[in-house]
Design an enzyme around this catalytic site. Sequence first.
Site, short mmCIF file in Angstrom:
data_model
loop_
_atom_site.label_atom_id
_atom_site.label_comp_id
_atom_site.label_asym_id
_atom_site.label_seq_id
_atom_site.Cartn_x
_atom_site.Cartn_y
_atom_site.Cartn_z
N GLY A 106 0.78 -1.24 0.00
CA GLY A 106 0.00 0.00 0.00
C GLY A 106 0.81 1.28 0.00
N SER A 107 2.06 1.23 -0.49
CA SER A 107 2.84 2.47 -0.47
C SER A 107 2.33 3.45 -1.52
CB SER A 107 4.34 2.19 -0.66
OG SER A 107 4.60 1.73 -1.96
N ASN B 168 -4.60 2.42 -13.38
CA ASN B 168 -3.68 1.43 -12.80
C ASN B 168 -2.26 1.94 -12.93
OD1 ASN B 168 -2.76 -1.18 -11.84
ND2 ASN B 168 -2.20 -1.66 -13.96
N MET C 175 -3.38 -6.94 -7.23
CA MET C 175 -2.68 -7.99 -7.95
C MET C 175 -3.61 -9.03 -8.59
SD MET C 175 0.16 -6.64 -7.61
CE MET C 175 1.35 -7.78 -8.29
N HIS D 273 1.72 0.51 -13.32
CA HIS D 273 2.48 -0.70 -13.66
C HIS D 273 3.97 -0.36 -13.66
CE1 HIS D 273 3.09 -4.68 -15.28
NE2 HIS D 273 3.95 -4.15 -16.15
C1 GRF Z 1 3.94 -1.40 -7.35
O1 GRF Z 1 5.22 -1.64 -7.85
C2 GRF Z 1 2.94 -1.33 -8.48
O2 GRF Z 1 3.45 -0.74 -9.65
C3 GRF Z 1 2.64 -2.78 -8.74
O3 GRF Z 1 2.60 -3.37 -7.45
C4 GRF Z 1 3.43 -2.61 -6.56
C5 GRF Z 1 2.56 -2.21 -5.40
O4 GRF Z 1 3.29 -1.59 -4.38
N1 GRF Z 1 1.41 -2.94 -9.48
P1 GRF Z 1 2.52 -0.90 -3.16
O5 GRF Z 1 1.53 -1.93 -2.61
O6 GRF Z 1 1.81 0.31 -3.69
O7 GRF Z 1 3.56 -0.54 -2.15
#
Ligand code: GRF
Length: 198
Positions: free
Chosen positions: A13-14, A107, A90, A109
Amino acid sequence: MTVSLAVLASGRGSNFASIAEACENGGVDARPEILISNNEHAHALDRAERRGIRAEHIPYNPDNRESFERRAVERIRSENCDLVILAGFMKVLTSYFVKQFEDRILNIHPSLLPSFKGLDAQKQALDYGVKVSGCTVHVVTEAVDDGPIVDQVAVRVKDDDTVDSLSKRILKQEHKLFPRAIQQYIEEELSKGVTRNK
Ligand code: GRF
């Protein structure tokens, strides 16, 4: 006008945190109304709760993806959200969900799309040997990691990069890109018909 966001996240969730922060400090003219996770242990849920944002786990059954999606759609609609943000969500969404919020799902990526779609994008980039990778924010369509690109940032790949070191540098850029791209999308696209889903 302040746009209402629904955020879907599966883990750390960053990206959600960087968006929530940008909403708080005025960088994004929006407010996260609800954080939904398919994973009851997702750190994203704790991060939302700590910020006073509604956080909900909806169980996910891979054999019945629509049951998660129907509940999520119900919740997103009942919170009157204008825009759905996939921040490290995911799971692949079915056409049912995508059709509910056409042109209203963004989204992020961790590659320069259209290269390296799908899982482990940073490893795919390293394995291929590209010298530049990065991250992309795009509008979600039925095809995975496809759809119109809102914005991208390039990240140079170093000779001694590992998946971990490259992922960290890309993530740092994701945290800047995602809020900026959301604001851009709100200004350029959403303002044309922001109440469509209400
Ligand atoms: C990120 O690298 C995003 O691009 C990918 O999954 C990761 C999620 O990181 N889809 P976070 O949960 O937002 O920390």
